[in-house]
Design a protein around this motif. Structure first.
Motif, PDB file in Angstrom:
ATOM      1  N   PHE A  41      47.525  34.542  32.906  1.00 16.11           N
ATOM      2  CA  PHE A  41      47.029  34.611  34.267  1.00 16.11           C
ATOM      3  C   PHE A  41      45.569  34.170  34.348  1.00 16.11           C
ATOM      4  O   PHE A  41      44.770  34.469  33.471  1.00 16.11           O
ATOM      5  CB  PHE A  41      47.148  36.038  34.816  1.00 16.11           C
ATOM      6  CG  PHE A  41      48.545  36.560  34.804  1.00 16.11           C
ATOM      7  CD1 PHE A  41      49.483  36.079  35.698  1.00 16.11           C
ATOM      8  CD2 PHE A  41      48.939  37.519  33.890  1.00 16.11           C
ATOM      9  CE1 PHE A  41      50.776  36.554  35.687  1.00 16.11           C
ATOM     10  CE2 PHE A  41      50.226  38.011  33.867  1.00 16.11           C
ATOM     11  CZ  PHE A  41      51.146  37.512  34.773  1.00 16.11           C
ATOM     12  N   THR A  42      45.232  33.507  35.439  1.00 18.50           N
ATOM     13  CA  THR A  42      43.841  33.154  35.694  1.00 18.50           C
ATOM     14  C   THR A  42      43.116  34.375  36.250  1.00 18.50           C
ATOM     15  O   THR A  42      43.746  35.369  36.613  1.00 18.50           O
ATOM     16  CB  THR A  42      43.756  31.993  36.707  1.00 18.50           C
ATOM     17  OG1 THR A  42      44.310  32.442  37.953  1.00 18.50           O
ATOM     18  CG2 THR A  42      44.504  30.764  36.208  1.00 18.50           C
ATOM     19  N   ARG A  47      43.070  39.476  39.507  1.00 20.92           N
ATOM     20  CA  ARG A  47      42.518  40.295  40.592  1.00 20.92           C
ATOM     21  C   ARG A  47      43.603  40.648  41.610  1.00 20.92           C
ATOM     22  O   ARG A  47      43.659  41.771  42.111  1.00 20.92           O
ATOM     23  CB  ARG A  47      41.357  39.572  41.256  1.00 20.92           C
ATOM     24  CG  ARG A  47      40.132  39.532  40.358  1.00 20.92           C
ATOM     25  CD  ARG A  47      38.946  38.914  41.041  1.00 20.92           C
ATOM     26  NE  ARG A  47      37.829  38.875  40.113  1.00 20.92           N
ATOM     27  CZ  ARG A  47      37.078  37.831  39.909  1.00 20.92           C
ATOM     28  NH1 ARG A  47      37.290  36.714  40.585  1.00 20.92           N
ATOM     29  NH2 ARG A  47      36.091  37.880  39.041  1.00 20.92           N
ATOM     30  N   TRP A  48      44.476  39.690  41.944  1.00 21.09           N
ATOM     31  CA  TRP A  48      45.574  39.965  42.880  1.00 21.09           C
ATOM     32  C   TRP A  48      46.536  41.001  42.312  1.00 21.09           C
ATOM     33  O   TRP A  48      47.027  41.873  43.030  1.00 21.09           O
ATOM     34  CB  TRP A  48      46.332  38.676  43.218  1.00 21.09           C
ATOM     35  CG  TRP A  48      45.731  37.938  44.372  1.00 21.09           C
ATOM     36  CD1 TRP A  48      45.065  36.762  44.319  1.00 21.09           C
ATOM     37  CD2 TRP A  48      45.724  38.349  45.732  1.00 21.09           C
ATOM     38  NE1 TRP A  48      44.642  36.417  45.572  1.00 21.09           N
ATOM     39  CE2 TRP A  48      45.041  37.370  46.465  1.00 21.09           C
ATOM     40  CE3 TRP A  48      46.228  39.457  46.403  1.00 21.09           C
ATOM     41  CZ2 TRP A  48      44.857  37.457  47.828  1.00 21.09           C
ATOM     42  CZ3 TRP A  48      46.039  39.537  47.774  1.00 21.09           C
ATOM     43  CH2 TRP A  48      45.368  38.554  48.470  1.00 21.09           C
ATOM     44  N   ILE A  49      46.823  40.898  41.031  1.00 14.86           N
ATOM     45  CA  ILE A  49      47.722  41.868  40.398  1.00 14.86           C
ATOM     46  C   ILE A  49      47.116  43.266  40.469  1.00 14.86           C
ATOM     47  O   ILE A  49      47.802  44.236  40.811  1.00 14.86           O
ATOM     48  CB  ILE A  49      48.015  41.459  38.939  1.00 14.86           C
ATOM     49  CG1 ILE A  49      48.862  40.192  38.915  1.00 14.86           C
ATOM     50  CG2 ILE A  49      48.705  42.589  38.184  1.00 14.86           C
ATOM     51  CD1 ILE A  49      49.015  39.569  37.553  1.00 14.86           C
TER      52      ILE A  49
END
Length: 96
Positions: A41-42, A47-49
């Motif tokens: 993941f970037t 952050r979204w997760i």
């Protein structure tokens, strides 16, 4: 047909065991120091997760707090006992 023995045909008389250990130790030290942290993941995806997990953790107690005050009304409207309504809360807490 016989398989050759491991190491057959290799002259190791010129190499001392200390040199072999140093070479392996140096290679491990170099490989550990040059490894970069890896993730699929970037940073924005991470952050979204984190945001989604935090929101999911927030909504569970929120929905329970909305449900608790309505227990008496639900029992009356559905013509069931408070114990049966409390079983729905237990099932909700176990299954969430």
């Amino acid at each position: 047909m016989a398989l050759p023995r491991p190491g057959a045909g290799i002259d190791t008389s010129q190499i001392s065991p200390q040199e072999i250990r140093l070479d392996v130790g140096d290679a491990q030290e170099i490989s550990h120091s040059q490894e970069a942290p890896y993730s699929v993941f970037t940073k924005p995806e991470k952050r979204w997760i984190i945001l989604l997990v935090a929101m999911a953790g927030f909504f569970s107690p929120l929905s329970a707090n909305i449900y608790f005050p309505a227990i008496n009304y639900l029992a009356r409207d559905l013509s069931v006992s408070l114990e049966l309504i409390n079983l729905t809360i237990t099932a909700y807490l176990v299954c969430q």
